[in-house]
Write a protein that holds these residues in place. Sequence first.
Motif, PDB file in Angstrom:
ATOM      1  N   LYS A  87      -5.222   8.209  -0.500  1.00  0.00           N
ATOM      2  CA  LYS A  87      -5.106   6.980   0.278  1.00  0.00           C
ATOM      3  C   LYS A  87      -6.317   6.070   0.132  1.00  0.00           C
ATOM      4  O   LYS A  87      -6.183   4.840   0.084  1.00  0.00           O
ATOM      5  N   PHE A  88      -7.492   6.642   0.024  1.00  0.00           N
ATOM      6  CA  PHE A  88      -8.695   5.817  -0.097  1.00  0.00           C
ATOM      7  C   PHE A  88      -8.714   5.067  -1.431  1.00  0.00           C
ATOM      8  O   PHE A  88      -9.172   3.923  -1.502  1.00  0.00           O
ATOM      9  N   GLY A  89      -8.209   5.692  -2.478  1.00  0.00           N
ATOM     10  CA  GLY A  89      -8.136   5.019  -3.767  1.00  0.00           C
ATOM     11  C   GLY A  89      -7.216   3.817  -3.724  1.00  0.00           C
ATOM     12  O   GLY A  89      -7.541   2.741  -4.246  1.00  0.00           O
ATOM     13  N   VAL A  90      -6.040   3.978  -3.106  1.00  0.00           N
ATOM     14  CA  VAL A  90      -5.106   2.866  -2.987  1.00  0.00           C
ATOM     15  C   VAL A  90      -5.698   1.768  -2.110  1.00  0.00           C
ATOM     16  O   VAL A  90      -5.553   0.561  -2.400  1.00  0.00           O
ATOM     17  N   ALA A  91      -6.369   2.158  -1.031  1.00  0.00           N
ATOM     18  CA  ALA A  91      -6.998   1.171  -0.142  1.00  0.00           C
ATOM     19  C   ALA A  91      -8.083   0.383  -0.878  1.00  0.00           C
ATOM     20  O   ALA A  91      -8.210  -0.837  -0.701  1.00  0.00           O
ATOM     21  N   LEU A 124       0.822  -1.207   0.000  1.00  0.00           N
ATOM     22  CA  LEU A 124       0.000   0.000   0.000  1.00  0.00           C
ATOM     23  C   LEU A 124       0.862   1.265   0.000  1.00  0.00           C
ATOM     24  O   LEU A 124       0.600   2.219  -0.744  1.00  0.00           O
ATOM     25  N   VAL A 125       1.898   1.273   0.834  1.00  0.00           N
ATOM     26  CA  VAL A 125       2.752   2.458   0.953  1.00  0.00           C
ATOM     27  C   VAL A 125       3.446   2.754  -0.365  1.00  0.00           C
ATOM     28  O   VAL A 125       3.415   3.891  -0.869  1.00  0.00           O
ATOM     29  N   PHE A 126       4.047   1.757  -1.001  1.00  0.00           N
ATOM     30  CA  PHE A 126       4.810   2.009  -2.232  1.00  0.00           C
ATOM     31  C   PHE A 126       3.880   2.252  -3.420  1.00  0.00           C
ATOM     32  O   PHE A 126       4.244   3.018  -4.327  1.00  0.00           O
ATOM     33  N   ALA A 127       2.704   1.627  -3.442  1.00  0.00           N
ATOM     34  CA  ALA A 127       1.754   1.939  -4.513  1.00  0.00           C
ATOM     35  C   ALA A 127       1.265   3.377  -4.401  1.00  0.00           C
ATOM     36  O   ALA A 127       1.083   4.071  -5.413  1.00  0.00           O
ATOM     37  N   PHE A 128       1.053   3.848  -3.178  1.00  0.00           N
ATOM     38  CA  PHE A 128       0.608   5.226  -2.961  1.00  0.00           C
ATOM     39  C   PHE A 128       1.711   6.227  -3.285  1.00  0.00           C
ATOM     40  O   PHE A 128       1.465   7.301  -3.848  1.00  0.00           O
ATOM     41  N   VAL A 129       2.945   5.869  -2.975  1.00  0.00           N
ATOM     42  CA  VAL A 129       4.062   6.793  -3.158  1.00  0.00           C
ATOM     43  C   VAL A 129       4.505   6.854  -4.609  1.00  0.00           C
ATOM     44  O   VAL A 129       4.710   7.932  -5.168  1.00  0.00           O
ATOM     45  N   ILE A 155      -5.127  -1.743   5.889  1.00  0.00           N
ATOM     46  CA  ILE A 155      -5.649  -0.448   5.424  1.00  0.00           C
ATOM     47  C   ILE A 155      -5.711   0.541   6.578  1.00  0.00           C
ATOM     48  O   ILE A 155      -5.394   1.737   6.415  1.00  0.00           O
ATOM     49  N   LEU A 156      -6.097   0.078   7.747  1.00  0.00           N
ATOM     50  CA  LEU A 156      -6.164   0.965   8.907  1.00  0.00           C
ATOM     51  C   LEU A 156      -4.784   1.517   9.250  1.00  0.00           C
ATOM     52  O   LEU A 156      -4.634   2.718   9.506  1.00  0.00           O
ATOM     53  N   LEU A 157      -3.769   0.646   9.252  1.00  0.00           N
ATOM     54  CA  LEU A 157      -2.401   1.113   9.505  1.00  0.00           C
ATOM     55  C   LEU A 157      -1.960   2.119   8.431  1.00  0.00           C
ATOM     56  O   LEU A 157      -1.307   3.112   8.729  1.00  0.00           O
TER      57      LEU A 157
END
Length: 823
Positions: free
Chosen positions: A279-283, A228-233, A314-316
């Motif tokens: 963030k919601f899109g990636v989640a 999640l972190v790297f997809a968002f970044v 997702i919460l983290l």
Amino acid sequence: MQNVERTVVKPTSDVRLDKPRFEFSKLLVKLQTSIESFFLRKGYIFLFIGFLLGRALILAKLTPFSLPFFAAVFFIRRDRAPIALLGLVAGAATLSLGEAAVTFGTIVLFLILFRVTGRWMKNELRGLPLLVFFTILSMEMSRTAVIEGNITVYGSAMAGIEAGLGLILAFIFLQSIPLLTVNKRRQSLKTEEIVCLIIMLASVMTGTIGWTLYDISIEHVLSRYLVLVFAFVAGATMGSTVGVVTGLIFSLANLSSFFHMSLLAFAGLLGGLLKEGKKFGVAVGLLVATLLIGMYGETGQPINKMLLETGVAILLFLLTPTSLTSKIAKYIPGTAEYSAEQQQYMRKMRDVTARRVAQFSNVFQALSKSFSSIEEKTEGEEPDRDLDYFLSNVTEKTCQTCFKKDHCWARNFNTTYEFMSDIMHELDHTGTISPKLSRDWDKHCTRSKKVNDIMQHQLTFYQANRKLKKQVQESRKLVANQLLGVSEVMGDFAKEIQRERENHHKQEEQILSALQEFGVEIENVDIYSLEQGNVDIDMTIPYCGGHGECEKLIAPMLSDILGETILVNSEECATIPSGVCQVTFRSAKAFAVLTGVAHAAKDGDLISGDSYSTIELGGGKYAIAISDGMGNGERAHTESQETLKLLQQILQSGIEEKVAIKSVNSILALRTTDEIFSTLDLAMVDLQNASARFLKIGSTPSFIKRGSKIIKIQASNLPMGILQEFEVDVVSEQLKAGDLLIMMSDGVFEGPKHVENYDLWMKRKISELETNEPQAVADLIMEEVIRSRSGMIEDDMTVVVAKIDHNIPKWASIPVQSMLKEA
């Protein structure tokens, strides 16, 4: 009173509301600093990583992580190696005490081999992975022989596999550990470094295999959180890469988790594609991937458990502070944060460079003032001091042995001093002493004849010394003027550096879409400036087959879009049909100058003492210059040519015209002791507004023909090289379209025979011209002057004629805007 009270109370309430928020953010910064200090500066991050790597397994049996990690820490941060060793042994002890003993023994064996082979190992960075390989191989072979009693093929193969993994992991850890431990990094991460970092993080997370919290798998939550972190970044590419690498590591660690690789890769791809939704899109991307893999994949796990693990991840992710993701994004190329960081770095470097250039400019300005101040001081002090030295030398050879010394210098000092000063000045100016002064001096001095002779002899040294000092003073003036000019140029350069390229993304898209909708194929548009009169656009277009598409089509369309005339400034055409052309478009100048020249040498010789030059300078200026060297022939030609060459080089460097001319004059005066002088006739025309500045140094008048009106341009300076110091007279004139500017040397202006008033004759001849073509005008004026001399050419002759006209482009603008509206 009520209004006053409201204005006082309202800010106080705002401060009270903002105070808890300020204190909370301050507390977060303090907490972050404490955590960084504990883990990074004190090195306890090695204890944490070592603990997880110490219990990490591959194929449920191999433990290849411990020694590569210790070797990398030992090589990079040797002072933190004991902490890493403690973490590795503690992690291995969670598997079994025997595994902890093997881990400790392997590290001890590595240290022994490192000490033994250290003297032969030339490159430790390259030799370290090989040493890890042989250490693991030796330890595992020995372990197999002790446990099974003999060395089997299977045991040897497993030992070789573990040693090979250790070799590869040693290379990976040597690149990835600095990324975690170095607090400040200025350069961006390479793709190889990012992959190594992901492999290391995934390897660390394998140490959490088997950990559960309320039936939630810790390794699944952490791996999905990492994706999640790297997809968002960094987007879909980096997200899917992280998913594949992390899933592969987990699959090797636990074969039952093989489905996890497809889940993580799919989640990284979807999350990256939906990163525009923040963030919601990636989640949502991870959630959709979990549902699809859970419903249609053979996972062997209930879908509700997978959704629960995804929800925790997702919460983290949603609780992760934006400052952390922004900090990570700064080091990954292609992200907006990385671009902003690079732009900030380049802006900082630009400001530092501009500041240094400005400092150099100040240094040159200070040096120029220093030379000027020395000159001002010496101008007031030198004459009196030289006179005192002169009289001192004379009295030393005459008055020192005279019996009337006390009478002349002690009792009548002022009278004697005035007599000798007057004599020296008369000898210096006229070469003789006036009869009256001679009679008075004879009455005052008993050795008057001897004093006169000594004074006459010493005067030659005095004059030579004075001439030398004048040359030194002129050299100082030249240096001061040049330093001042360099200071001004560097100051302008510093300002130019600080002019940042404007962000024209919107305009680039508009121009690109407008041209493409019109049917013109354009690959790329880069706008550097849209300033009126200073447009600068670069384009990349496909191969056009040499049909002149840029000049005939694109430039006229840009002229309509931008509202001013645009021309092709430079073009690099492709040589093959599959190539591209690089084209630069610039603003057309409002005016153009067309010149014509006619010149002839004295008596029809091949070499003329006159020289001329037409120079197109930067900043939309056009210079026309004529120089006439003293006399005729090759020497005069060399002198005039050298004058124009020096002037051109100084003007092109950006130095102002007055300083440039003074510098050339000083160089000519100092370069030789011979009396070689040259005139200079310079016209500077601004092509944007047609204003002209005329600088004439010993040159003849110039004329402007505007219809039937003739305008004379004249100044009264002596030729260059005669005087060491002179003021340049600048004559300004506003030219108009259709004007003819006629400049000539003295051979043309004073050439007509039996003419008393050259001005009237030249004005009459110019007014009688029936053509406005510059070359024809130059030829006709030259012919008229030669005819007046019955075909004789008695001096070098040069005529330069320039016609000022509107700059009409070759191709008219194409009305793109109106056509697009109609469509």
